[in-house]
Write a protein that holds these residues in place. Structure first.
Motif, PDB file in Angstrom:
ATOM      1  N   ARG A  48      22.422  25.246  44.187  1.00 33.43           N
ATOM      2  CA  ARG A  48      21.285  24.813  45.054  1.00 33.43           C
ATOM      3  C   ARG A  48      21.916  24.373  46.294  1.00 33.43           C
ATOM      4  O   ARG A  48      23.029  23.928  46.502  1.00 33.43           O
ATOM      5  N   ARG A  49      21.332  24.853  47.478  1.00 33.16           N
ATOM      6  CA  ARG A  49      21.844  24.708  48.838  1.00 33.16           C
ATOM      7  C   ARG A  49      20.521  23.838  49.783  1.00 33.16           C
ATOM      8  O   ARG A  49      19.542  24.354  49.647  1.00 33.16           O
ATOM      9  N   THR A  50      21.107  22.639  50.090  1.00 27.22           N
ATOM     10  CA  THR A  50      19.904  21.864  50.668  1.00 27.22           C
ATOM     11  C   THR A  50      20.206  21.561  52.114  1.00 27.22           C
ATOM     12  O   THR A  50      21.737  21.092  52.566  1.00 27.22           O
ATOM     13  N   THR A  51      19.420  21.626  52.939  1.00 24.73           N
ATOM     14  CA  THR A  51      19.627  21.124  54.408  1.00 24.73           C
ATOM     15  C   THR A  51      18.720  20.006  54.555  1.00 24.73           C
ATOM     16  O   THR A  51      17.533  19.989  54.473  1.00 24.73           O
ATOM     17  N   SER A  52      19.172  18.631  55.147  1.00 26.59           N
ATOM     18  CA  SER A  52      18.175  17.728  55.464  1.00 26.59           C
ATOM     19  C   SER A  52      18.744  17.026  56.735  1.00 26.59           C
ATOM     20  O   SER A  52      19.749  17.160  57.206  1.00 26.59           O
ATOM     21  N   MET A  53      17.642  16.194  57.062  1.00 24.80           N
ATOM     22  CA  MET A  53      17.790  15.375  58.501  1.00 24.80           C
ATOM     23  C   MET A  53      16.668  14.333  58.707  1.00 24.80           C
ATOM     24  O   MET A  53      15.779  14.526  58.208  1.00 24.80           O
TER      25      MET A  53
END
Length: 66
Positions: free
Chosen positions: A43-48
């Protein structure tokens, strides 16, 4: 009630190693900008964080057909 386990270690400034019962992950990024997390399960997650109570997160999963 299930028992959970989660532990996070700071490896370098802006780099964290996260361990839970089923997998581990590395998070890159700190401060007001985006954070990228790569998990051992693919799993690859980008958050901001956004202003106020808002945030943005997108997740991609590894294609297991390959």
């Amino acid at each position: 009630m299930p028992i959970t386990f989660r532990k996070s270690f700071r490896v370098l400034p802006g780099v964290r190693l996260n361990i839970n019962r089923l997998s581990w992950s590395i998070t890159l990024g700190a401060g007001p900008g985006p954070r990228h997390t790569i998990s051992s399960t693919g799993r690859r997650t980008t958050s901001m964080d956004l202003p106020g109570p808002f945030g943005f997160r997108t997740t991609r999963r590894r294609n297991r057909d390959q």
